[in-house]
Design a protein around this motif. Structure first.
Motif, PDB file in Angstrom:
ATOM      1  N   PRO A   1       0.793  -1.214   0.006  1.00  0.00           N
ATOM      2  CA  PRO A   1       0.042  -0.168   0.304  1.00  0.00           C
ATOM      3  C   PRO A   1       0.995   1.251  -0.060  1.00  0.00           C
ATOM      4  N   ASP A   2       2.133   1.153   0.387  1.00  0.00           N
ATOM      5  CA  ASP A   2       2.927   2.226   0.503  1.00  0.00           C
ATOM      6  C   ASP A   2       4.336   1.754   0.437  1.00  0.00           C
ATOM      7  N   VAL A   3       5.272   2.710   0.229  1.00  0.00           N
ATOM      8  CA  VAL A   3       6.929   2.382   0.238  1.00  0.00           C
ATOM      9  C   VAL A   3       7.225   1.964   1.636  1.00  0.00           C
ATOM     10  N   ARG A   4       6.706   2.462   2.803  1.00  0.00           N
ATOM     11  CA  ARG A   4       7.205   2.004   3.920  1.00  0.00           C
ATOM     12  C   ARG A   4       6.940   0.540   4.148  1.00  0.00           C
ATOM     13  N   THR A   5       5.704   0.041   3.657  1.00  0.00           N
ATOM     14  CA  THR A   5       5.496  -1.498   3.701  1.00  0.00           C
ATOM     15  C   THR A   5       6.396  -2.141   2.900  1.00  0.00           C
ATOM     16  N   ALA A   6       6.433  -1.604   1.683  1.00  0.00           N
ATOM     17  CA  ALA A   6       7.593  -2.250   0.851  1.00  0.00           C
ATOM     18  C   ALA A   6       8.704  -2.576   1.365  1.00  0.00           C
ATOM     19  N   LEU A   7       9.555  -1.655   1.997  1.00  0.00           N
ATOM     20  CA  LEU A   7      10.817  -1.642   2.812  1.00  0.00           C
ATOM     21  C   LEU A   7      10.879  -2.684   3.842  1.00  0.00           C
ATOM     22  N   GLU A   8       9.876  -2.750   4.521  1.00  0.00           N
ATOM     23  CA  GLU A   8       9.602  -3.514   5.927  1.00  0.00           C
ATOM     24  C   GLU A   8       9.741  -5.394   5.033  1.00  0.00           C
ATOM     25  N   THR A   9       8.941  -5.198   3.968  1.00  0.00           N
ATOM     26  CA  THR A   9       8.805  -6.522   3.520  1.00  0.00           C
ATOM     27  C   THR A   9      10.074  -6.934   2.789  1.00  0.00           C
ATOM     28  N   ALA A  10      10.922  -6.185   2.150  1.00  0.00           N
ATOM     29  CA  ALA A  10      12.059  -6.406   1.591  1.00  0.00           C
ATOM     30  C   ALA A  10      13.209  -6.681   2.591  1.00  0.00           C
ATOM     31  N   LEU A  11      13.165  -6.054   3.899  1.00  0.00           N
ATOM     32  CA  LEU A  11      14.003  -6.409   4.995  1.00  0.00           C
ATOM     33  C   LEU A  11      13.852  -7.793   5.305  1.00  0.00           C
ATOM     34  N   GLU A  12      12.846  -8.616   5.229  1.00  0.00           N
ATOM     35  CA  GLU A  12      12.522  -9.927   5.536  1.00  0.00           C
ATOM     36  C   GLU A  12      13.334 -10.757   4.633  1.00  0.00           C
ATOM     37  N   ARG A  13      13.931 -10.459   3.500  1.00  0.00           N
ATOM     38  CA  ARG A  13      14.648 -11.198   2.635  1.00  0.00           C
ATOM     39  C   ARG A  13      15.957 -11.245   2.914  1.00  0.00           C
ATOM     40  N   ILE A  14      16.542 -10.487   3.741  1.00  0.00           N
ATOM     41  CA  ILE A  14      17.996 -10.406   4.200  1.00  0.00           C
ATOM     42  C   ILE A  14      18.355 -10.419   5.574  1.00  0.00           C
ATOM     43  N   PRO A  15      19.531 -11.156   6.136  1.00  0.00           N
ATOM     44  CA  PRO A  15      19.633 -11.324   7.379  1.00  0.00           C
ATOM     45  C   PRO A  15      19.254 -10.094   8.279  1.00  0.00           C
ATOM     46  N   ALA A  16      18.637 -10.426   9.180  1.00  0.00           N
ATOM     47  CA  ALA A  16      18.162  -9.235  10.034  1.00  0.00           C
ATOM     48  C   ALA A  16      19.666  -8.632  10.821  1.00  0.00           C
ATOM     49  N   SER A  17      20.633  -9.393  11.069  1.00  0.00           N
ATOM     50  CA  SER A  17      21.793  -9.107  11.749  1.00  0.00           C
ATOM     51  C   SER A  17      22.726  -8.373  10.942  1.00  0.00           C
TER      52      SER A  17
END
Length: 355
Positions: free
Chosen positions: A209-225
């Motif tokens: 729905p917005d770029v903020r959501t897209a950014l959060e979704t993309a972060l799920e695809r790389i190591p959080a650390s």
């Protein structure tokens, strides 16, 4: 996914148009150690171009200290007819050709083979040039990325990732997987994560729905650390705290000091800030991203791609798309003079294939 075929086509054309427009906006000032945010804004004030709502103006005769890149006559307002050749666009074209000829099951070795066949050596830079040289000397991945390569975490793999997002609409997991297979030819660590994150971000932008959501979704695809994830999250936190954009840039520069202006981490920070503070407006997004400095043409290109997917080609203001005249200049053999619309149509065909 929820998009009609016409909506998907408009979003993909928006991605291509946005990438090329953002690249052209940033290209004249692509020299991050000289064109700092302050220096860019000084040029914009000199040319009466703040707020920035169009391509950069040409330099006035008395612009000492504000020398643009040699290609500037082809990419400033009033002088643009088609895109100026640039690796940020070449790799999107090469990725499209890779998927058309090798399919979605391509291997990293096939990425390298295609480089040798279609991409001139002197149109590669930093990690890509090292990997190309290693390929020509008979090395294969992963040695192509690690042997004599001081650029392993620079931005090069990230700029190659868009096509994997465009062809995986609403599927950031697949987009990141495809981007990783490409990226490991030349990069390691955060250099690879940058490509995975960018591809996932673009894929998510089709349905978010917005770029903020897209950014959060993309972060799920790389190591959080990973340092990349921490950098992006830190940028989001500054935005959400109400920190002004200019202060956010200064804080991000301090946090990533010493990495150089082509490293993926400071550029991902500037890109994330441009996307967030752009708040969904195409012009504001690419303008803020380029004004953030560093690798301006690459960051402008990725910001334009994300913003273009979010809004669609029909919503991109005409001052960005019309001067491009549906024309792409490219160093990729067989693609110079290609039409933007045709490249987008070919991308749509790939995006609608059954996995």
């Amino acid at each position: 996914m929820g998009l009609t075929h016409a909506e998907l086509a408009d979003r993909i054309l928006g991605g291509w148009t946005g990438r090329i427009a953002g690249n052209m906006l940033g290209k004249p000032v692509e020299q991050g150690d000289h064109w700092t945010p302050g220096h860019i804004d000084a040029y914009l004030r000199l040319t009466d171009a703040l707020p920035l709502t169009d391509y950069l103006p040409p330099p006035p005769p008395d612009a000492a200290g504000f020398e643009l890149r040699p290609e500037w006559p082809q990419c400033v307002r009033g002088r643009i007819h088609g895109s100026c050749r640039d690796d940020d666009v070449d790799y999107a074209i090469l990725g499209l050709h890779l998927l058309e000829t090798r399919g979605f099951s391509f291997t990293t070795e096939q990425v390298g083979e295609l480089w040798l066949l279609r991409l001139p050596y002197l149109q590669t830079f930093t990690a890509e040039r090292v990997a190309y040289r290693n390929l020509a000397n008979g090395l294969g991945p992963p040695l192509t990325a690690t042997y004599d390569n001081p650029y392993q975490e620079w931005i090069g793999a990230l700029i190659r990732a868009d096509v994997y997002g465009w062809t995986s609409p609403g599927d950031p997991r697949r987009a990141a997987s495809l981007a990783r297979r490409d990226a490991v030819l030349s990069h390691t660590g955060n250099g690879v994560y940058g490509a995975m994150w960018a591809a996932a971000l673009i894929a998510a932008a089709f349905v978010a729905p917005d770029v903020r959501t897209a950014l959060e979704t993309a972060l799920e695809r790389i190591p959080a650390s990973s340092r990349l994830a921490r950098t992006v999250r830190g940028t989001i936190a500054l935005y959400e705290s109400g920190t002004p954009w200019s202060d956010t840039l200064a804080e991000l520069a301090a946090r990533t000091a010493g990495l150089g202006w082509i490293h993926v981490l400071p550029n991902a920070a500037v890109l994330t800030a441009g996307l967030l503070y752009g708040e969904g407006d195409f012009t504001r997004t690419i303008a803020l991203t380029v004004r953030g400095g560093l690798d301006t043409d690459s960051n402008g290109a990725t910001a334009g791609s994300v913003a273009g997917v979010l809004c669609g080609a029909a919503a991109i203001p005409p001052q960005w798309g019309e001067p491009l005249a549906d024309l792409v200049r490219s160093a990729v053999f067989g693609f110079d003079g290609a039409r933007i619309g045709e490249l987008a149509e070919r991308t749509v065909r790939l995006a609608t294939l059954t996995p």
